[in-house]
Design a protein around this motif. Structure first.
Motif, PDB file in Angstrom:
ATOM      1  N   SER A  89       0.829  -1.201   0.000  1.00 31.62           N
ATOM      2  CA  SER A  89       0.000   0.000   0.000  1.00 31.62           C
ATOM      3  C   SER A  89       0.867   1.255   0.000  1.00 31.62           C
ATOM      4  O   SER A  89       1.921   1.297   0.627  1.00 31.62           O
ATOM      5  CB  SER A  89      -0.909   0.013   1.232  1.00 31.62           C
ATOM      6  N   ILE A  90       0.403   2.254  -0.699  1.00 26.30           N
ATOM      7  CA  ILE A  90       1.094   3.538  -0.756  1.00 26.30           C
ATOM      8  C   ILE A  90       0.767   4.323   0.508  1.00 26.30           C
ATOM      9  O   ILE A  90      -0.404   4.588   0.797  1.00 26.30           O
ATOM     10  CB  ILE A  90       0.655   4.320  -2.005  1.00 26.30           C
ATOM     11  N   THR A  91       1.791   4.666   1.276  1.00 27.08           N
ATOM     12  CA  THR A  91       1.599   5.464   2.485  1.00 27.08           C
ATOM     13  C   THR A  91       2.622   6.595   2.512  1.00 27.08           C
ATOM     14  O   THR A  91       3.681   6.507   1.891  1.00 27.08           O
ATOM     15  CB  THR A  91       1.773   4.617   3.761  1.00 27.08           C
ATOM     16  N   ILE A  98      11.069   5.529  -0.175  1.00 26.04           N
ATOM     17  CA  ILE A  98      11.090   5.083  -1.568  1.00 26.04           C
ATOM     18  C   ILE A  98      10.070   5.878  -2.357  1.00 26.04           C
ATOM     19  O   ILE A  98       9.262   6.626  -1.786  1.00 26.04           O
ATOM     20  CB  ILE A  98      10.788   3.570  -1.693  1.00 26.04           C
ATOM     21  N   ASP A  99      10.078   5.714  -3.678  1.00 26.44           N
ATOM     22  CA  ASP A  99       9.067   6.317  -4.535  1.00 26.44           C
ATOM     23  C   ASP A  99       8.043   5.263  -4.947  1.00 26.44           C
ATOM     24  O   ASP A  99       8.330   4.056  -4.932  1.00 26.44           O
ATOM     25  CB  ASP A  99       9.705   6.915  -5.790  1.00 26.44           C
ATOM     26  N   PHE A 100       6.866   5.725  -5.325  1.00 20.31           N
ATOM     27  CA  PHE A 100       5.820   4.836  -5.802  1.00 20.31           C
ATOM     28  C   PHE A 100       5.350   5.268  -7.187  1.00 20.31           C
ATOM     29  O   PHE A 100       5.347   6.450  -7.510  1.00 20.31           O
ATOM     30  CB  PHE A 100       4.605   4.854  -4.862  1.00 20.31           C
ATOM     31  N   ASN A 103      -1.150   4.081  -8.381  1.00 17.58           N
ATOM     32  CA  ASN A 103      -1.661   2.800  -7.888  1.00 17.58           C
ATOM     33  C   ASN A 103      -2.186   1.920  -9.025  1.00 17.58           C
ATOM     34  O   ASN A 103      -2.692   2.409 -10.018  1.00 17.58           O
ATOM     35  CB  ASN A 103      -2.721   2.991  -6.808  1.00 17.58           C
ATOM     36  N   TYR A 104      -2.021   0.618  -8.864  1.00 15.26           N
ATOM     37  CA  TYR A 104      -2.607  -0.351  -9.794  1.00 15.26           C
ATOM     38  C   TYR A 104      -3.728  -1.147  -9.139  1.00 15.26           C
ATOM     39  O   TYR A 104      -4.387  -1.958  -9.790  1.00 15.26           O
ATOM     40  CB  TYR A 104      -1.544  -1.285 -10.393  1.00 15.26           C
ATOM     41  N   ILE A 105      -3.937  -0.927  -7.850  1.00 18.97           N
ATOM     42  CA  ILE A 105      -5.122  -1.391  -7.127  1.00 18.97           C
ATOM     43  C   ILE A 105      -5.671  -0.168  -6.403  1.00 18.97           C
ATOM     44  O   ILE A 105      -4.926   0.505  -5.689  1.00 18.97           O
ATOM     45  CB  ILE A 105      -4.783  -2.493  -6.104  1.00 18.97           C
ATOM     46  N   PRO A 106      -6.942   0.157  -6.570  1.00 17.09           N
ATOM     47  CA  PRO A 106      -7.482   1.333  -5.879  1.00 17.09           C
ATOM     48  C   PRO A 106      -7.541   1.096  -4.372  1.00 17.09           C
ATOM     49  O   PRO A 106      -7.442  -0.060  -3.922  1.00 17.09           O
ATOM     50  CB  PRO A 106      -8.883   1.475  -6.479  1.00 17.09           C
ATOM     51  N   PRO A 107      -7.667   2.158  -3.582  1.00 18.05           N
ATOM     52  CA  PRO A 107      -7.807   1.969  -2.135  1.00 18.05           C
ATOM     53  C   PRO A 107      -8.896   0.948  -1.837  1.00 18.05           C
ATOM     54  O   PRO A 107     -10.023   1.065  -2.332  1.00 18.05           O
ATOM     55  CB  PRO A 107      -8.186   3.367  -1.634  1.00 18.05           C
ATOM     56  N   GLY A 195      -3.326   4.501   0.203  1.00 17.85           N
ATOM     57  CA  GLY A 195      -3.722   5.138  -1.050  1.00 17.85           C
ATOM     58  C   GLY A 195      -3.772   4.176  -2.210  1.00 17.85           C
ATOM     59  O   GLY A 195      -3.488   4.560  -3.349  1.00 17.85           O
ATOM     60  N   GLY A 196      -4.108   2.935  -1.934  1.00 22.22           N
ATOM     61  CA  GLY A 196      -4.079   1.912  -2.970  1.00 22.22           C
ATOM     62  C   GLY A 196      -2.721   1.249  -3.027  1.00 22.22           C
ATOM     63  O   GLY A 196      -1.796   1.597  -2.283  1.00 22.22           O
TER      64      GLY A 196
END
Length: 240
Positions: A89-91, A98-100, A103-107, A195-196
């Motif tokens: 998950s993006i947090t 790190i960088d992201f 998203n490829y999966i929504p929240p 954030g997904g």
């Protein structure tokens, strides 16, 4: 002369194709349906199929690497692989290290699963995989957190009575509940976290991030990402 020019051009094209950048895709291999090892010991699942397609669209060559979850970010930063594609998950906290990609999966929802419908998740003993946003949520909720290295151990702790409930991605827990024959059930309320799910990359790899961002966007635009999500997570899964 014309034939010579064509032959030279063909050789140049072949050489450029052979020199496609190899990208080491780091994953856990233990979090179905996101990623797991199949009977041949190969990385499989939603993220394997997604990653291979993203590399194809970005004209990259994928090489898959498995690693334990608790070291997945340090191993990326130290150069043991080039991406994290592991249901991460993006947090904001992770984004400081790190960088992201986008998203490829929504929240999506995280959920509690226990062996009884009477569990109060606010005061229960709740297991979660270490170094996840779910573990962080439990730690702040007032419940007693019991951390494990692998997702399988978190579920096992409920089955053997060590924990009252497990808290994890609902997409991961849903087939476990369904296959339990009523022994396990969802309890409490679902929780929206993060954030997904996106790909993690080193902060210095901006060009690689741009390539994967474009590939993800192209899959969103043509509908193939939604098709892939539905294939692996079911018709009720959140899509774009």
């Amino acid at each position: 002369m014309k034939r010579l020019i064509l032959t030279t051009a063909a050789l140049a094209l072949t050489a450029s194709m052979g020199m496609a950048q190899t990208v080491r895709m780091g994953t856990e291999g233990a979090y179905p349906p996101y990623n797991f090892l199949n009977d041949k010991g190969e990385v499989d699942g939603f993220e394997r199929e997604l990653g291979d397609e993203l590399c194809k669209r970005a004209a990259l060559t994928c090489e898959w690497v498995t690693t334990d979850w608790d070291g997945i970010i340090p191993n990326l930063v130290s150069g043991n692989y080039d991406t994290i594609i592991a249901g991460m998950s993006i947090t904001a906290e992770r984004d400081e290290v790190i960088d992201f990609t986008q998203n490829y999966i929504p929240p999506a929802s995280s959920a509690y699963v226990g062996a009884s419908a009477d569990i109060d998740v606010a005061t229960a003993v709740v297991s979660a995989q270490a170094a996840t946003i779910q573990a962080g949520h439990v730690a702040e909720s007032g419940a007693t957190l019991l951390e494990f290295a692998t997702p399988e151990e978190t579920v096992a702790s409920v089955r053997n009575g060590e924990a009252d409930a497990v808290f994890a991605d609902k997409d991961y827990l849903a087939p476990i509940v369904e296959e339990s024959g009523g022994a396990l059930m969802f309890v409490g309320e679902d929780v929206q976290l993060g954030g997904g799910v996106g790909m993690g990359l080193r902060e210095s790899d901006t060009e690689l991030r741009t390539k994967f961002d474009a590939a993800i966007q192209s899959m969103k635009d043509d509908g193939t990402l939604n098709t892939l999500i539905t294939k692996w997570f079911g018709e009720d899964a959140a899509t774009f």
